[in-house]
Design an enzyme around this catalytic site. Structure first.
Site, short mmCIF file in Angstrom:
data_model
loop_
_atom_site.label_atom_id
_atom_site.label_comp_id
_atom_site.label_asym_id
_atom_site.label_seq_id
_atom_site.Cartn_x
_atom_site.Cartn_y
_atom_site.Cartn_z
N GLU A 180 0.82 -1.21 0.00
CA GLU A 180 0.00 0.00 0.00
C GLU A 180 0.86 1.26 0.00
O GLU A 180 0.38 2.35 -0.29
CB GLU A 180 -0.96 -0.02 1.20
N SER A 230 8.40 -8.98 5.14
CA SER A 230 9.20 -9.22 6.34
C SER A 230 8.95 -10.64 6.88
O SER A 230 7.92 -11.26 6.57
CB SER A 230 8.83 -8.18 7.41
N CYS A 285 16.42 -6.90 0.39
CA CYS A 285 16.54 -8.12 1.18
C CYS A 285 17.89 -8.78 0.93
O CYS A 285 18.26 -9.69 1.66
CB CYS A 285 15.42 -9.08 0.85
N GLU A 384 17.01 -7.15 11.57
CA GLU A 384 17.12 -6.52 10.25
C GLU A 384 16.83 -5.02 10.42
O GLU A 384 15.74 -4.66 10.87
CB GLU A 384 16.10 -7.16 9.30
P1 NAD Z 1 5.87 -6.09 5.13
O1 NAD Z 1 5.98 -7.48 5.63
O2 NAD Z 1 5.54 -5.01 6.09
O3 NAD Z 1 4.75 -5.99 3.97
C1 NAD Z 1 4.72 -6.90 2.90
C2 NAD Z 1 3.27 -7.11 2.47
O4 NAD Z 1 2.54 -7.68 3.55
C3 NAD Z 1 2.57 -5.80 2.09
O5 NAD Z 1 1.82 -6.01 0.93
C4 NAD Z 1 1.71 -5.51 3.30
O6 NAD Z 1 0.50 -4.85 2.96
C5 NAD Z 1 1.40 -6.88 3.86
N1 NAD Z 1 1.26 -6.86 5.32
C6 NAD Z 1 1.87 -6.03 6.20
N2 NAD Z 1 1.50 -6.31 7.47
C7 NAD Z 1 0.62 -7.34 7.38
C8 NAD Z 1 -0.10 -8.09 8.36
N3 NAD Z 1 -0.01 -7.82 9.66
N4 NAD Z 1 -0.89 -9.09 7.93
C9 NAD Z 1 -1.00 -9.38 6.62
N5 NAD Z 1 -0.33 -8.70 5.65
C10 NAD Z 1 0.48 -7.69 6.03
O7 NAD Z 1 7.24 -5.78 4.35
P2 NAD Z 1 7.74 -4.38 3.76
O8 NAD Z 1 8.14 -3.51 4.89
O9 NAD Z 1 6.80 -3.88 2.74
O10 NAD Z 1 9.05 -4.88 2.97
C11 NAD Z 1 10.32 -4.99 3.56
C12 NAD Z 1 10.59 -6.42 3.99
O11 NAD Z 1 10.51 -7.31 2.89
C13 NAD Z 1 12.01 -6.60 4.54
O12 NAD Z 1 11.95 -7.43 5.66
C14 NAD Z 1 12.74 -7.28 3.39
O13 NAD Z 1 13.87 -8.03 3.78
C15 NAD Z 1 11.67 -8.14 2.84
N6 NAD Z 1 11.93 -8.55 1.46
C16 NAD Z 1 12.30 -9.85 1.23
C17 NAD Z 1 12.63 -10.27 -0.05
C18 NAD Z 1 13.07 -11.69 -0.31
O14 NAD Z 1 13.13 -12.08 -1.45
N7 NAD Z 1 13.38 -12.45 0.72
C19 NAD Z 1 12.55 -9.35 -1.12
C20 NAD Z 1 12.15 -8.05 -0.86
C21 NAD Z 1 11.84 -7.65 0.45
#
Ligand code: NAD
Length: 499
Positions: A180, A230, A285, A384
């Site tokens: 979002e 995450s 990541c 992280e």
């Molecule tokens: P996030 O986990 O906050 O959000 C990711 C998605 O989950 C979003 O679409 C969000 O709307 C949804 N979300 C958030 N909270 C939620 C909840 N409580 N319940 C259900 N859905 C929920 O991650 P972010 O801050 O957008 O991205 C950064 C993170 O992503 C870092 O930890 C990074 O390391 C990781 N990442 C991992 C990879 C990989 O390939 N391993 C690649 C890119 C990013």
């Protein structure tokens, strides 16, 4: 009075709509700190409509010959390339990474579409004629059905492209829920997909937060879920999706270690470390976030790192080609990163370069930071940080460095910098992570290879990208065939005789 930013639309069954949502969240331009759009936060009703559209489109699309599906991807590839600069500028605008980094991201995304054009070849099965007397065996790959993609903020263009081009080329239909915080790239990519000629309902775009994610991952008509974000949410999505009978791949957070041996080319290593740690302001990541200095190299490494990182031009990146590093995603995230540096200081680490004081105006800018003498009991090693912060841990030997890697709960990437083939081989075989670099700062695979995170960095069996990506979005069917010889074929009419 400043203009109220426009609502971001959803795409359901081929129609763009402005949602009448009760809740919204702002999309910011991190370079200016201003809101540039409003993301409507959908509900279960929105999810029901999107999944119904994907389900309705599935029979015709899954029966469309794979080469015709691939043709849509060829057209899409051309459109993404034609709009390359526009897509890159949009990533910089809503995310804050530099234009050069945004271009690199769009390039990686474009390669996923190129990979998807080759899916027909990868759908071909195996055959085993005469596997038993008069019996032939064969395998075929079938689409899994309605697939869902849930993506993070840090790659607004590339991570959605990790998912739906392969899924769609394999004959599935799709519902994407982008972060979002950065929905604008997903909207533009979806517009181009419609322009490429994809039939209505094959791809649908929704917006929202937890409520929409929960509705998607528990929906009866959803068959497979791809998640990137995450670790805590990846684990939750994996467990909830699996408990509801879905196939799930869920990539999580990371703490990537970069080992520097005493024989490493210090100049090259420092440049690679800085690019790894501070590229995209550390919000990758695969960012190197821990430098493991082995033996005598520590002091020289920190001195060179501080010099080099201190010379990076941290600046608002939107429309500014000279920025060497852009801001982080939000004011809250900037505060979180700053407080992680403060905690490291309190816990006894040495802040050798402090990015907190950089002149930022209204932007969400932080400068690069180097935290020296971090130990494995400190939060700077355990958590992280996901910002432009490199922690330096000192290790006496390569074995000590490998042991530190083993203790790390994550397992995305790790690299070694050395001239020694022996050290490189030991590291490659024994480091506790799924993506390994040898004198490579960011060992992130491109479209053709899987993104093989381990431990708390990935939940599931089949990874994103490459052959594993195709396998995730398909189910195998095995067929054994026997044709009985009829009386007519064996006796009556000689026209049937084969020997
Ligand atoms: P996030 O986990 O906050 O959000 C990711 C998605 O989950 C979003 O679409 C969000 O709307 C949804 N979300 C958030 N909270 C939620 C909840 N409580 N319940 C259900 N859905 C929920 O991650 P972010 O801050 O957008 O991205 C950064 C993170 O992503 C870092 O930890 C990074 O390391 C990781 N990442 C991992 C990879 C990989 O390939 N391993 C690649 C890119 C990013």
């Amino acid at each position: 009075m400043p203009e109220t930013p426009a609502d971001v639309p959803v795409l359901i069954a081929g129609r763009w709509e402005t949602l009448a949502a009760d809740r919204h969240t702002s999309v910011f331009n991190p370079s200016t700190g201003h809101a540039i759009a409003q993301t409507p936060l959908g509900d279960t009703g929105l999810v029901d409509r999107a999944v119904a559209a994907a389900k309705a489109a599935l029979p015709a699309w899954s029966e469309t010959p794979a080469v015709e599906r691939a043709r849509v991807m060829f057209a899409y590839r051309q459109l993404v390339e034609t709009h390359f600069d526009e897509l890159a500028a949009l990533v910089t605008r809503e995310h804050g990474k530099t234009l050069a980094e945004a271009r690199a991201e769009v390039q990686r995304g474009l390669e996923m579409v190129e990979f998807a054009t080759s899916v027909p070849t990868m759908l071909m099965g195996q055959t085993f004629p005469q596997i038993a007397n008069s019996v032939d065996g064969e395998t075929n790959r079938h689409p899994v059905g309605v697939c869902v993609g849930i993506t993070p903020y840090n790659f607004p263009n590339m991570v959605p492209l990790w998912m739906y081009p392969i899924a769609i080329a394999c004959g599935n239909t799709f519902v994407l829920k982008p972060s979002e915080k950065v929905p604008l790239s997903a909207v533009r990519l979806a517009e181009l997909l419609v322009e490429a000629g994809l039939p209505e309902g094959v791809f649908n775009l929704v917006h929202g937060d937890k409520a929409v994610v929960d509705a998607l991952i528990t929906h009866d008509d959803v068959n497979a879920i791809s998640f990137v974000g995450s670790t805590a949410i990846a684990k939750y999505v994996y467990e909830t999706g699996c408990a509801h009978g879905k196939r799930v791949q869920a990539a999580g957070g990371a703490k990537n270690h970069l080992i520097i041996m005493p024989d490493a080319d210090l100049d090259q290593s420092v440049k690679a470390l800085a690019a790894s740690a501070y590229g995209c302001a550390g919000q990758r990541c695969m960012a190197g976030s821990v430098a493991l200095a082995v033996g005598s190299v520590g002091d020289a490494l920190v001195e060179n790192l501080v010099d080099y990182a201190g010379s990076i031009n941290a600046a608002p990146s939107d429309g500014n080609e000279t920025a060497g590093m852009g801001p982080v995603i939000s004011a809250e995230h900037k505060d979180r990163v700053a407080s992680a540096i403060a905690t490291a200081e309190t816990e006894g680490a040495d802040v050798a370069l402090d990015g907190r004081g950089v002149e930022s105006g209204d932007s969400f800018l932080l400068g690069p930071s180097v935290i020296d003498r971090v130990t494995t009991d400190m939060s700077a090693w355990k958590n992280e940080i996901f910002g432009p912060v490199l922690s330096v841990v000192r290790a006496d030997t390569l074995d000590d460095a490998l042991a530190i890697g083993k203790a790390c709960p994550y397992g995305n990437g790790a690299s070694i910098f050395t001239r020694s083939g022996y050290a490189a081989r030991q590291f490659k075989r024994h480091f506790n992570a799924g993506m390994i670099g040898i004198n490579v700062g960011v060992p992130a695979p491109m479209a053709w290879l899987p993104f093989t995170g381990w431990n708390q960095s990935f939940f599931g069996d089949l990874h994103i990208q490459g052959t594993e990506g195709v396998h995730f979005y398909t189910r195998q069917k095995m067929t054994l065939t026997r044709w009985f010889e009829s009386a007519e074929e064996s006796h009556a009419d000689p026209v049937w005789k084969t020997k």
